[in-house]
Design a protein around this motif. Structure first.
Motif, mmCIF file in Angstrom:
data_model
loop_
_atom_site.group_PDB
_atom_site.id
_atom_site.type_symbol
_atom_site.label_atom_id
_atom_site.label_comp_id
_atom_site.label_asym_id
_atom_site.label_seq_id
_atom_site.Cartn_x
_atom_site.Cartn_y
_atom_site.Cartn_z
ATOM 1 N N ALA A 41 0.851 -1.180 0.000
ATOM 2 C CA ALA A 41 0.000 0.000 0.000
ATOM 3 C C ALA A 41 0.888 1.231 0.000
ATOM 4 C CB ALA A 41 -0.927 0.002 1.216
ATOM 5 N N ILE A 42 0.320 2.336 -0.480
ATOM 6 C CA ILE A 42 1.048 3.602 -0.538
ATOM 7 C C ILE A 42 0.606 4.443 0.648
ATOM 8 C CG2 ILE A 42 1.586 5.610 -1.948
ATOM 9 C CD1 ILE A 42 0.421 3.913 -4.333
ATOM 10 N N ALA A 43 1.481 4.609 1.607
ATOM 11 C CA ALA A 43 1.148 5.357 2.818
ATOM 12 C C ALA A 43 1.419 6.844 2.622
ATOM 13 C CB ALA A 43 1.960 4.843 4.002
ATOM 14 N N HIS A 44 0.500 7.675 3.133
ATOM 15 C CA HIS A 44 0.738 9.115 3.150
ATOM 16 C C HIS A 44 1.994 9.409 3.972
ATOM 17 C CE1 HIS A 44 -3.146 10.050 1.386
ATOM 18 N NE2 HIS A 44 -3.736 9.265 2.261
ATOM 19 N N GLY A 45 2.741 10.379 3.538
ATOM 20 C CA GLY A 45 3.951 10.732 4.272
ATOM 21 C C GLY A 45 3.674 11.195 5.682
ATOM 22 N N SER A 46 2.485 11.748 5.905
ATOM 23 C CA SER A 46 2.138 12.263 7.230
ATOM 24 C C SER A 46 1.488 11.218 8.126
ATOM 25 C CB SER A 46 1.181 13.449 7.077
ATOM 26 O OG SER A 46 0.019 13.062 6.349
ATOM 27 N N THR A 47 1.356 9.995 7.631
ATOM 28 C CA THR A 47 0.690 8.946 8.406
ATOM 29 C C THR A 47 1.504 8.559 9.636
ATOM 30 O OG1 THR A 47 -0.511 8.023 6.530
ATOM 31 C CG2 THR A 47 -0.024 6.524 8.337
ATOM 32 N N THR A 48 0.829 8.474 10.784
ATOM 33 C CA THR A 48 1.497 8.079 12.028
ATOM 34 C C THR A 48 0.802 6.896 12.689
ATOM 35 O OG1 THR A 48 0.164 9.659 13.291
ATOM 36 C CG2 THR A 48 2.293 10.428 12.458
ATOM 37 N N ASP A 49 -0.221 6.342 12.015
ATOM 38 C CA ASP A 49 -1.062 5.316 12.630
ATOM 39 C C ASP A 49 -0.756 3.916 12.094
ATOM 40 O OD1 ASP A 49 -3.055 4.291 14.259
ATOM 41 O OD2 ASP A 49 -4.636 4.578 12.764
ATOM 42 N N LEU A 50 0.482 3.678 11.676
ATOM 43 C CA LEU A 50 0.842 2.380 11.117
ATOM 44 C C LEU A 50 1.528 1.520 12.171
ATOM 45 C CD1 LEU A 50 2.249 3.493 7.649
ATOM 46 C CD2 LEU A 50 0.035 2.434 8.115
ATOM 47 N N PRO A 51 1.086 0.265 12.355
ATOM 48 C CA PRO A 51 1.741 -0.603 13.324
ATOM 49 C C PRO A 51 3.165 -0.925 12.891
ATOM 50 C CG PRO A 51 0.120 -1.835 12.051
ATOM 51 C CD PRO A 51 -0.053 -0.402 11.694
ATOM 52 N N PRO A 52 4.114 -0.995 13.821
ATOM 53 C CA PRO A 52 5.519 -1.208 13.451
ATOM 54 C C PRO A 52 5.796 -2.583 12.862
ATOM 55 C CG PRO A 52 5.232 -1.315 15.834
ATOM 56 C CD PRO A 52 3.936 -0.827 15.273
ATOM 57 N N ASP A 53 4.905 -3.550 13.100
ATOM 58 C CA ASP A 53 5.140 -4.904 12.610
ATOM 59 C C ASP A 53 4.563 -5.148 11.220
ATOM 60 O OD1 ASP A 53 2.468 -4.825 13.207
ATOM 61 O OD2 ASP A 53 2.461 -6.627 14.465
ATOM 62 N N GLY A 54 4.072 -4.089 10.557
ATOM 63 C CA GLY A 54 3.500 -4.268 9.230
ATOM 64 C C GLY A 54 2.139 -4.928 9.245
ATOM 65 N N TRP A 56 -2.196 -5.040 9.925
ATOM 66 C CA TRP A 56 -3.318 -4.356 9.289
ATOM 67 C C TRP A 56 -3.446 -2.930 9.795
ATOM 68 C CZ3 TRP A 56 -7.856 -1.981 10.759
ATOM 69 C CH2 TRP A 56 -8.808 -1.792 9.751
ATOM 70 N N ALA A 57 -3.851 -2.032 8.901
ATOM 71 C CA ALA A 57 -4.079 -0.637 9.268
ATOM 72 C C ALA A 57 -5.283 -0.118 8.491
ATOM 73 C CB ALA A 57 -2.845 0.212 8.967
ATOM 74 N N PRO A 58 -6.037 0.835 9.036
ATOM 75 C CA PRO A 58 -7.205 1.390 8.348
ATOM 76 C C PRO A 58 -6.822 2.075 7.043
ATOM 77 C CG PRO A 58 -7.216 1.962 10.675
ATOM 78 C CD PRO A 58 -5.870 1.388 10.388
ATOM 79 N N LYS A 59 -7.767 2.088 6.105
ATOM 80 C CA LYS A 59 -7.474 2.630 4.771
ATOM 81 C C LYS A 59 -7.201 4.123 4.783
ATOM 82 C CE LYS A 59 -12.339 3.168 3.371
ATOM 83 N NZ LYS A 59 -13.369 2.724 2.377
ATOM 84 N N ALA A 60 -7.601 4.832 5.834
ATOM 85 C CA ALA A 60 -7.333 6.267 5.896
ATOM 86 C C ALA A 60 -5.839 6.581 5.892
ATOM 87 C CB ALA A 60 -7.974 6.862 7.152
#
Length: 255
Positions: A41-54, A56-60
């Motif tokens: 997935a392409i994460a926004h550069g400003s995203t801070t809600d990603l788990p460190p272990d890779g 699942w994360a919400p689509k926002a």
């Protein structure tokens, strides 16, 4: 048409928001998504809600068709054996790299930053789901689309609706329109060598308004669903309860 409902199309989307890769067959595991579906997935550069272990994360957290229709203008092909992602625009290759490596991800990120400049926030990052997939639903791992339901929606819209707008994994022909909404959690759904259970119906958003062929917002399908049927749903999420291989042409059995 076959006497029984049949799997006519089998798709995965290696990069969330990008084009479908069509398969002839796939082996499915209990409780898991289709292999390599939404693996990246392409994460926004400003995203801070990603788990460190890779995990699942919400689509926002990601660049998707909801917030960036231009993403549909890129055709993405992924070779799981080599790790190479090939990106094409208007049929011409624009980037190719082994995205299992940091250097390969940087090559793809550099292209995406240039291509999506002005459309997204921050420095984009291509990230990988280490365990399963960046599906929209944490627990609904595969999506099934009933083509007859789409044909009924076309009656409401008055024009053809490309089924890929709904980004399904399993496309079924031969079911009555909306028959999938009569299934319950106790319904046994068998396709090829695998068995599934219903998780829930899929509520639709503005991502379906993007034409996958033109990358333009040229419809309002959530509005058409609400006006025509009183809901926003198209397709159902399934969970694999018995592992097995499914193939295009397999019959669907529901009991």
């Amino acid at each position: 048409m076959s006497d029984s409902p049949t799997l006519t199309r089998l798709c995965r989307y290696p990069v969330k928001g990008m084009s479908a890769n069509e398969l002839d067959s796939v082996a499915l595991s209990v409780g898991m998504a289709m292999p390599h579906d939404r693996r990246f997935a392409i994460a926004h550069g400003s995203t801070t809600d990603l788990p460190p272990d890779g995990g699942w994360a919400p689509k926002a957290n990601f660049v998707t068709l909801v917030n960036c229709a231009k993403l549909a203008g890129i055709e993405a092909g992924f070779d799981a054996e080599t790790g190479f992602l090939t990106l094409k625009r208007d049929g011409r290759q624009v980037a190719r790299a082994d995205i299992s490596t940091p250097l390969g991800r940087t090559i793809v990120e550099d292209f995406l930053r240039a291509y999506l400049a002005g459309e997204v926030r921050g420095a984009l990052r291509l990230i990988e789901a280490k365990e399963d997939a960046f599906t929209d639903s944490r627990d609904g791992k595969l999506s099934l689309i009933n083509l007859a339901s789409i044909h009924d929606l076309e009656r409401v819209t008055g024009h053809p609706v490309d089924p890929i707008r709904f980004r399904g994994n399993l496309y079924i022909e031969g079911l009555p329109a909306w028959a999938e909404f009569a299934w319950t959690g106790d319904t046994k759904i068998r396709l090829g060598g695998a068995e599934f259970r219903l998780y829930k119906r899929i509520g639709r958003c503005a991502a379906t308004n993007v034409n996958p062929a033109t990358a333009e917002r040229d419809a309002n399908l959530p509005l058409a669903l609400r006006r025509g049927f009183g809901h926003l749903d198209m397709g159902v999420y399934l969970q694999v309860t018995e592992p097995g291989t499914v193939r295009v042409g397999d019959a669907l059995a529901v009991s």
